[in-house]
Design a protein around this motif. Structure first.
Motif, PDB file in Angstrom:
ATOM      1  N   ALA A  28       0.730 -13.096  -7.381  1.00  0.00           N
ATOM      2  CA  ALA A  28       2.064 -12.444  -6.726  1.00  0.00           C
ATOM      3  C   ALA A  28       1.940 -10.988  -7.516  1.00  0.00           C
ATOM      4  N   LEU A  29       1.770 -11.294  -8.884  1.00  0.00           N
ATOM      5  CA  LEU A  29       1.367  -9.757  -9.813  1.00  0.00           C
ATOM      6  C   LEU A  29       0.495  -8.870  -9.249  1.00  0.00           C
ATOM      7  N   LEU A  30      -0.926  -9.716  -9.153  1.00  0.00           N
ATOM      8  CA  LEU A  30      -1.929  -8.813  -8.721  1.00  0.00           C
ATOM      9  C   LEU A  30      -1.787  -8.262  -7.377  1.00  0.00           C
ATOM     10  N   GLY A  31      -1.122  -8.976  -6.690  1.00  0.00           N
ATOM     11  CA  GLY A  31      -0.899  -8.538  -5.186  1.00  0.00           C
ATOM     12  C   GLY A  31       0.007  -7.549  -4.841  1.00  0.00           C
ATOM     13  N   HIS A  32       1.019  -7.397  -5.928  1.00  0.00           N
ATOM     14  CA  HIS A  32       1.883  -6.020  -6.050  1.00  0.00           C
ATOM     15  C   HIS A  32       1.284  -4.979  -6.515  1.00  0.00           C
ATOM     16  N   GLU A  33       0.390  -5.131  -7.379  1.00  0.00           N
ATOM     17  CA  GLU A  33      -0.534  -3.884  -7.991  1.00  0.00           C
ATOM     18  C   GLU A  33      -1.477  -3.478  -7.059  1.00  0.00           C
ATOM     19  N   VAL A  34      -2.025  -4.334  -6.298  1.00  0.00           N
ATOM     20  CA  VAL A  34      -3.145  -3.980  -5.210  1.00  0.00           C
ATOM     21  C   VAL A  34      -2.276  -3.150  -4.203  1.00  0.00           C
ATOM     22  N   THR A  35      -1.230  -3.565  -3.755  1.00  0.00           N
ATOM     23  CA  THR A  35      -0.661  -2.960  -2.829  1.00  0.00           C
ATOM     24  C   THR A  35      -0.399  -1.432  -2.848  1.00  0.00           C
ATOM     25  N   HIS A  36       0.009  -1.200  -4.391  1.00  0.00           N
ATOM     26  CA  HIS A  36       0.023   0.385  -4.962  1.00  0.00           C
ATOM     27  C   HIS A  36      -1.229   0.810  -4.266  1.00  0.00           C
ATOM     28  N   VAL A  37      -2.225   0.129  -4.769  1.00  0.00           N
ATOM     29  CA  VAL A  37      -3.564   0.846  -4.343  1.00  0.00           C
ATOM     30  C   VAL A  37      -3.883   1.198  -2.987  1.00  0.00           C
ATOM     31  N   LYS A  38      -3.581   0.155  -1.994  1.00  0.00           N
ATOM     32  CA  LYS A  38      -3.819  -0.054  -0.653  1.00  0.00           C
ATOM     33  C   LYS A  38      -2.958   1.188   0.008  1.00  0.00           C
ATOM     34  N   GLU A  39      -1.782   1.225  -0.537  1.00  0.00           N
ATOM     35  CA  GLU A  39      -0.807   2.304   0.160  1.00  0.00           C
ATOM     36  C   GLU A  39      -0.915   3.733  -0.452  1.00  0.00           C
ATOM     37  N   ARG A  40      -1.753   3.690  -1.539  1.00  0.00           N
ATOM     38  CA  ARG A  40      -1.761   5.009  -2.165  1.00  0.00           C
ATOM     39  C   ARG A  40      -0.623   5.731  -2.805  1.00  0.00           C
ATOM     40  N   HIS A  41       0.071   4.575  -3.423  1.00  0.00           N
ATOM     41  CA  HIS A  41       1.353   5.281  -3.921  1.00  0.00           C
ATOM     42  C   HIS A  41       1.127   6.154  -5.263  1.00  0.00           C
ATOM     43  N   SER A  42       0.037   5.869  -6.009  1.00  0.00           N
ATOM     44  CA  SER A  42      -0.025   7.079  -6.964  1.00  0.00           C
ATOM     45  C   SER A  42      -0.333   8.384  -6.451  1.00  0.00           C
ATOM     46  N   THR A  43      -1.177   8.355  -5.479  1.00  0.00           N
ATOM     47  CA  THR A  43      -1.548   9.718  -4.661  1.00  0.00           C
ATOM     48  C   THR A  43      -0.227  10.359  -4.076  1.00  0.00           C
ATOM     49  N   LYS A  44       0.534   9.455  -3.498  1.00  0.00           N
ATOM     50  CA  LYS A  44       1.673   9.904  -2.745  1.00  0.00           C
ATOM     51  C   LYS A  44       2.565  10.594  -3.697  1.00  0.00           C
ATOM     52  N   THR A  45       2.808   9.826  -4.781  1.00  0.00           N
ATOM     53  CA  THR A  45       3.612  10.373  -5.890  1.00  0.00           C
ATOM     54  C   THR A  45       3.349  11.677  -6.398  1.00  0.00           C
ATOM     55  N   LEU A  46       2.067  11.825  -6.825  1.00  0.00           N
ATOM     56  CA  LEU A  46       1.347  12.753  -7.339  1.00  0.00           C
ATOM     57  C   LEU A  46       1.624  14.137  -6.440  1.00  0.00           C
ATOM     58  N   ALA A  47       1.344  13.986  -5.165  1.00  0.00           N
ATOM     59  CA  ALA A  47       1.752  14.762  -4.271  1.00  0.00           C
ATOM     60  C   ALA A  47       3.309  15.436  -3.960  1.00  0.00           C
ATOM     61  N   ARG A  48       3.922  14.205  -4.053  1.00  0.00           N
ATOM     62  CA  ARG A  48       5.490  14.637  -4.384  1.00  0.00           C
ATOM     63  C   ARG A  48       5.858  15.636  -5.254  1.00  0.00           C
ATOM     64  N   SER A  49       5.163  14.928  -6.545  1.00  0.00           N
ATOM     65  CA  SER A  49       5.664  15.881  -7.586  1.00  0.00           C
ATOM     66  C   SER A  49       5.045  17.319  -7.563  1.00  0.00           C
TER      67      SER A  49
END
Length: 355
Positions: free
Chosen positions: A215-236
């Protein structure tokens, strides 16, 4: 309408004012005699400035030459006439609107800014991310991980065991995933945009079974799959760009991007991104026919170390109690049947063994 009024005249040559009488034809012209010469100032050739109860009249082609009318009633009459004939600057027109206008304008401005940041900036972030190739995620993630490696104790043996564990899970992604363990008692895990998933030994020690870890790894992998880090950087970056354009600090945009890129491991995702990753984790459990109770138990485990009484309004992550309720609601759906996974259970036992 003609007015005859006293005024002070400044010829621009000396600081001494001259007392004289004006003939004012409202909306048309002002005339007066100075040194036996008649001067005529047309309304469209002059500008009017209200300072307190006084009215200052200045020639547009000779700003050093001016008239000052000190009678407040007469000054107001002339000023109103000048406004009607549009001979008052927009700046002074705004000043005349009064405190109610300023209060309304201030509230409207802050409302617009809030709406812009709540609705427009996230939309811009999504669109900018769509235009960015995955190579951007790789480059940013690689740079960030090298920085993390320089001051963190990477447990290579446990990292290999965690990688082996994750290799038995179908994460439904073509992205290359690398799993790393940091030897640190901090209870934490995070995902970098290049597919690197980092888990601290402090958190691993709290996890009791392979269902929770999945469950933990699935949560973190979803961040990667949906590019949340990049989206957060783009918003910033989008938000900082707006501010930089307003204040004229365009160079600050790249500084903001660099600062955020260097702090990806401390990046706080929005509540929407965290909720999305929780749902993505559930879908991975479902895809692999793993007991969804793992997510529920994981959040109960995290509850003892997170939240600290922080109101949800002030937290970038959903509170653990809310996540427990969410996972319980998914558990109660009973959407799929699950079964034991001996390979994952064995890999989990090896990971939990003392190296």
């Amino acid at each position: 309408m003609k007015l005859s009024i006293p005024a002070k005249y400044f010829d621009g040559k000396t600081s001494r004012p001259y007392l004289l009488d004006l003939e004012v034809f409202l909306g048309e012209q002002i005339s007066f005699y100075f040194e036996n010469k008649r001067a005529v100032w047309k309304f469209h050739e002059i500008k009017f400035e209200k300072i307190g109860d006084h009215l200052i009249i200045t020639r547009k082609d000779n700003l050093s030459e001016s008239l000052k009318i000190e009678d407040s009633e007469i000054a107001n009459n002339i000023y109103r006439s000048a406004k009607q004939s549009k001979n008052v600057s927009w700046y002074h027109t705004l000043l005349d609107l009064g405190p109610k206008f300023y209060l309304t304008a201030t509230v409207a401005t802050f409302t617009f800014i809030a709406c812009f940041y709540i609705f427009i900036i996230p939309w811009i972030g999504e669109k900018v991310t769509d235009l960015m190739p995955l190579s951007f995620d790789e480059e940013i993630g690689n740079t960030s991980f090298q920085r993390i490696r320089s001051f963190s104790d990477i447990d290579e043996k446990r990292s290999a065991k965690l990688q082996n564990f994750a290799d038995h899970i179908d994460f439904a992604t073509h992205r290359k995933l690398n799993f790393k363990v940091i030897a640190d008692k901090e209870i934490n895990a995070f995902a970098l945009p290049n597919g690197t998933i980092v888990v601290y030994t402090g958190l691993l020690s709290k996890i009791e079974n392979y269902e929770e870890l999945t469950a933990l790894l699935g949560h973190e992998v979803t961040h990667v799959k949906e590019r949340h880090s990049t989206k957060t950087l783009a918003r910033s970056l989008a938000g900082y760009l707006v501010v930089s354009v307003v204040v004229g600090d365009v160079n600050g945009v790249m500084t903001s991007l660099a600062d955020n890129a260097n702090q990806l491991n401390n990046l706080s995702f929005s509540r929407a991104f965290e909720s999305s990753s929780d749902l993505g984790s559930y879908e991975i459990l479902k895809r692999n026919k793993i007991d969804p109770n793992g997510m529920y138990q994981l959040f109960k485990t995290l509850k003892t170390s997170h939240d600290a009484g922080i109101p949800e309004l002030l937290s970038s992550h959903p509170l653990t109690e809310d996540r427990i309720k969410f996972s319980k609601s998914l558990l109660d759906k009973k959407e799929y049947t699950f079964e034991k996974n001996p390979e994952l259970e064995d890999a989990f036992k090896k990971l939990k063994e003392n190296p």
